[in-house]
Design a protein around this motif. Sequence first.
Motif, mmCIF file in Angstrom:
data_model
loop_
_atom_site.group_PDB
_atom_site.id
_atom_site.type_symbol
_atom_site.label_atom_id
_atom_site.label_comp_id
_atom_site.label_asym_id
_atom_site.label_seq_id
_atom_site.Cartn_x
_atom_site.Cartn_y
_atom_site.Cartn_z
ATOM 1 N N ILE A 194 53.956 58.916 107.345
ATOM 2 C CA ILE A 194 54.521 60.257 107.103
ATOM 3 C C ILE A 194 55.950 60.092 106.566
ATOM 4 C CG2 ILE A 194 55.413 62.328 108.268
ATOM 5 C CD1 ILE A 194 52.895 62.132 110.124
ATOM 6 N N LYS A 195 56.697 59.183 107.222
ATOM 7 C CA LYS A 195 58.093 58.960 106.785
ATOM 8 C C LYS A 195 58.154 58.481 105.342
ATOM 9 C CE LYS A 195 60.277 57.590 111.028
ATOM 10 N NZ LYS A 195 60.402 56.324 111.745
ATOM 11 N N SER A 196 57.169 57.675 104.949
ATOM 12 C CA SER A 196 57.224 57.101 103.602
ATOM 13 C C SER A 196 56.720 58.091 102.538
ATOM 14 C CB SER A 196 56.413 55.809 103.544
ATOM 15 O OG SER A 196 55.034 56.126 103.580
ATOM 16 N N GLY A 197 56.320 59.304 102.971
ATOM 17 C CA GLY A 197 55.952 60.346 102.003
ATOM 18 C C GLY A 197 54.511 60.266 101.542
ATOM 19 N N ARG A 198 53.628 59.628 102.342
ATOM 20 C CA ARG A 198 52.238 59.478 101.924
ATOM 21 C C ARG A 198 51.430 60.771 102.034
ATOM 22 N NH1 ARG A 198 47.694 55.262 104.299
ATOM 23 N NH2 ARG A 198 46.164 55.833 102.742
ATOM 24 N N PHE A 199 51.949 61.739 102.821
ATOM 25 C CA PHE A 199 51.123 62.914 103.129
ATOM 26 C C PHE A 199 51.554 64.175 102.389
ATOM 27 C CE2 PHE A 199 50.088 59.974 106.421
ATOM 28 C CZ PHE A 199 48.728 60.178 106.596
ATOM 29 N N LEU A 200 50.552 64.889 101.917
ATOM 30 C CA LEU A 200 50.780 66.192 101.303
ATOM 31 C C LEU A 200 51.194 67.184 102.381
ATOM 32 C CD1 LEU A 200 50.297 68.110 98.823
ATOM 33 C CD2 LEU A 200 47.954 68.344 99.621
ATOM 34 N N GLU A 201 50.567 67.075 103.542
ATOM 35 C CA GLU A 201 50.905 67.888 104.721
ATOM 36 C C GLU A 201 50.457 67.140 105.960
ATOM 37 O OE1 GLU A 201 48.737 69.432 107.061
ATOM 38 O OE2 GLU A 201 47.029 68.458 106.132
ATOM 39 N N PHE A 202 51.056 67.489 107.090
ATOM 40 C CA PHE A 202 50.622 66.921 108.374
ATOM 41 C C PHE A 202 51.037 67.899 109.469
ATOM 42 C CE2 PHE A 202 54.790 65.879 109.951
ATOM 43 C CZ PHE A 202 55.536 65.764 108.788
ATOM 44 N N ALA A 203 50.378 67.785 110.624
ATOM 45 C CA ALA A 203 50.726 68.672 111.737
ATOM 46 C C ALA A 203 50.234 68.052 113.038
ATOM 47 C CB ALA A 203 50.082 70.045 111.548
#
Length: 389
Positions: A194-203
């Motif tokens: 998530i930190k590295s920007g791999r996700f379009l969204e997360f929750a």
Amino acid sequence: MGEAPAFFLDDMQRSFSNGFDLKLKGFETATVIGNKTYVITGTDDPTSTEVRILNKSTGEWVIPTVLGTKPKALKGHSCVVLNEDRILIIKTNSKSNESVWFLEVDTQFIRDQKKKFDTEVVAWSKGVIGNTERPVVISGPSGVGKGTLINKLMKDFPTMFGFSVSHTTRLPREKEQIGVHYHFTKRSIMEEEIKSGRFLEFAAVHGNLYGTSIESVDVVADAGKRCILDIDVQGARSVRASSLEAIFIFVCPPSFEELEKRLRARGTETEEQIQKRLRNAKAELEQGKSTGLFDHILVNDDLEACYERLKNLLSISENMNIAPKTCEVFDLPVDLSLTKVNEKIVIKNAEQKIVLDLSLMKGGAPGRTRGLEMHVIDPFMENGNGCNC
Ligand SMILES: Nc1ncnc2c1ncn2[C@@H]1O[C@H](COP(=O)(O)OP(=O)(O)OP(=O)(O)O)[C@@H](O)[C@H]1O
Ligand SMILES: Nc1nc2c(ncn2[C@@H]2O[C@H](COP(=O)(O)O)[C@@H](O)[C@H]2O)c(=O)[nH]1
């Protein structure tokens, strides 16, 4: 008419012979936007496309945080600046459907990410030729029947729809397959990603992390299919704020009692988990109905009736089980030059002229850049084709 402001090795040495260290390697281009020079390095290795930035005011090199899916084996390429906020990159010696890429350097998405990362940020976005159907986001409380409706769509229209396989930190259920239902992962790994920007969204949902990777959506788009995302309301809100331009559908139960009955009958959660999901369902139902986030609300009372309404609002009928969307694919030359003419890019060498039309361009990082048109100009027809370039 504007010539592409991109430099190759010789030009760079001439342009910046005032003391900066500009030892460029092979297959590198340098593109100037404002006081920054973006050096893009391509090699045969699919993983090693790199970007570095020279700040011309300070003479310092910066290695930016790079988001998005990189082009594979970029090797030979040419660049042109668009709107001062992104670089269009054309891969030479490639197939037309793999040749168009964008490196976003100052779009709204990049400005938002810069605040988050507190570093220089750039993001890759692949160019998609032609128009694709809008992705479909389906949300609703746990047990309402989202998965059941999606499975029916995927079974009835396998060539039309593709499922975005999410990542989750929850444990697999008995019949769930790795990489089909979810990419099951560890919390520590997912947090890093998530930190590295791999996700379009997360929750965080019901005590676990869930997220849609940029790649999961891209894989479906690359197969020429319409992407379906099964995500919670928080995720839907993030996707709404992104460049994905999806259709948002919220699925409701006919009553709270019926929701509880379905969740229990599914038999996949412990009593404690069921209680947690039901508590969360109350909040989700409030948010789903009231925020104006969703384009459509579907009540899943009778399954078949609800499925018919879903198909109607997606404008699909039984005879639409068509092959994935493809467009004509042709080869791009090894040596090419780029010229920008209003909203068109002329790609040419001695034998061939190709026009890339950007006038209907939309989307962009963290997803694909869509709505592009590309066609070869027939040399015998050139004067009558409306393209004065
Ligand atoms: N319209 C319906 N009437 C009766 N049962 C239904 C209906 N739709 C789905 N179900 C059943 O309800 C249960 C929950 O459905 P499903 O797993 O599709 O929910 P979901 O919304 O995907 O849940 P989750 O968010 O937890 O993944 C399943 O056992 C399914 O067979
Ligand atoms: N924000 C996201 N929510 C997701 C994603 N994948 C699934 N979900 C939602 O989680 C709950 C629970 O799912 P379950 O499989 O454990 O029952 C459900 O509401 C899903 O819609 C995701 O990638 N992002």
